[in-house]
Design a protein around this motif. Structure first.
Motif, short mmCIF file in Angstrom:
data_model
loop_
_atom_site.label_atom_id
_atom_site.label_comp_id
_atom_site.label_asym_id
_atom_site.label_seq_id
_atom_site.Cartn_x
_atom_site.Cartn_y
_atom_site.Cartn_z
N LEU A 92 78.90 45.71 -59.07
CA LEU A 92 77.58 45.89 -59.65
C LEU A 92 76.90 44.55 -59.93
O LEU A 92 75.69 44.43 -59.78
CB LEU A 92 77.68 46.73 -60.91
N ALA A 93 77.66 43.56 -60.31
CA ALA A 93 77.08 42.23 -60.58
C ALA A 93 76.47 41.64 -59.32
O ALA A 93 75.50 40.87 -59.39
CB ALA A 93 78.15 41.30 -61.14
N ALA A 94 76.98 42.02 -58.17
CA ALA A 94 76.42 41.54 -56.90
C ALA A 94 74.99 42.04 -56.70
O ALA A 94 74.26 41.51 -55.88
CB ALA A 94 77.30 41.98 -55.74
N HIS A 95 74.60 43.03 -57.49
CA HIS A 95 73.24 43.58 -57.40
C HIS A 95 72.47 43.32 -58.68
O HIS A 95 71.57 44.09 -59.04
CB HIS A 95 73.31 45.07 -57.07
N LEU B 236 72.14 51.41 -58.74
CA LEU B 236 73.42 52.02 -58.38
C LEU B 236 73.47 52.36 -56.90
O LEU B 236 74.49 52.17 -56.24
CB LEU B 236 73.67 53.28 -59.21
N ARG B 237 72.37 52.84 -56.37
CA ARG B 237 72.32 53.16 -54.94
C ARG B 237 72.46 51.90 -54.10
O ARG B 237 73.05 51.93 -53.02
CB ARG B 237 71.04 53.90 -54.61
N ALA B 238 71.94 50.78 -54.58
CA ALA B 238 72.10 49.52 -53.86
C ALA B 238 73.56 49.08 -53.90
O ALA B 238 74.11 48.60 -52.91
CB ALA B 238 71.21 48.43 -54.46
N GLY B 239 74.21 49.26 -55.05
CA GLY B 239 75.61 48.86 -55.19
C GLY B 239 76.57 49.80 -54.48
O GLY B 239 77.65 49.39 -54.05
N TYR B 240 76.18 51.05 -54.38
CA TYR B 240 77.02 52.07 -53.73
C TYR B 240 76.18 52.82 -52.70
O TYR B 240 75.86 53.99 -52.88
CB TYR B 240 77.55 53.06 -54.77
N PRO B 241 75.81 52.17 -51.60
CA PRO B 241 74.93 52.82 -50.62
C PRO B 241 75.53 54.07 -49.98
O PRO B 241 74.79 54.93 -49.51
CB PRO B 241 74.68 51.73 -49.58
#
Length: 97
Positions: A85-88, A12-17
């Motif tokens: 989220l799929a991008a991660h 989640l942190r990667a998707g929403y930095p």
């Protein structure tokens, strides 16, 4: 916290930095609830709130979870969050496991 929940937090942190925007709270929790139990969603939300990744306190989190169960997000909202989220590499909750 179990390792798989820590992995979800990292994802989640990667998707929403920059943290989860308010418009994505409900669709994000709705998507997570398709994969996780209510208790797991609460644990994730509490962790994200505690670190500032989800700008909400425990009462806000409970309200958000209640909204998810009583008010489904729009398909546009779900699509926006799912795409992000799929991008991660998060599995699509709509696809079979």
């Amino acid at each position: 916290m179990p390792p798989f929940l820590n992995a979800i937090i990292d994802w989640l942190r990667a998707g929403y930095p920059d943290g989860v925007p308010e418009a994505d709270y409900i669709p994000l929790l709705a998507l997570l609830r398709r994969r996780l139990s209510d208790e797991e969603v609460r644990a994730l939300a509490a962790e994200l709130a505690g670190t500032g990744d989800l700008p909400a306190d425990s009462t806000d989190i409970q309200v958000m979870i209640t909204k998810v169960t009583n008010e489904m997000p729009s398909e546009d909202d779900v699509t926006r969050v799912r795409t992000r989220l799929a991008a991660h590499a998060w599995p699509d909750p709509e696809s079979p496991e």
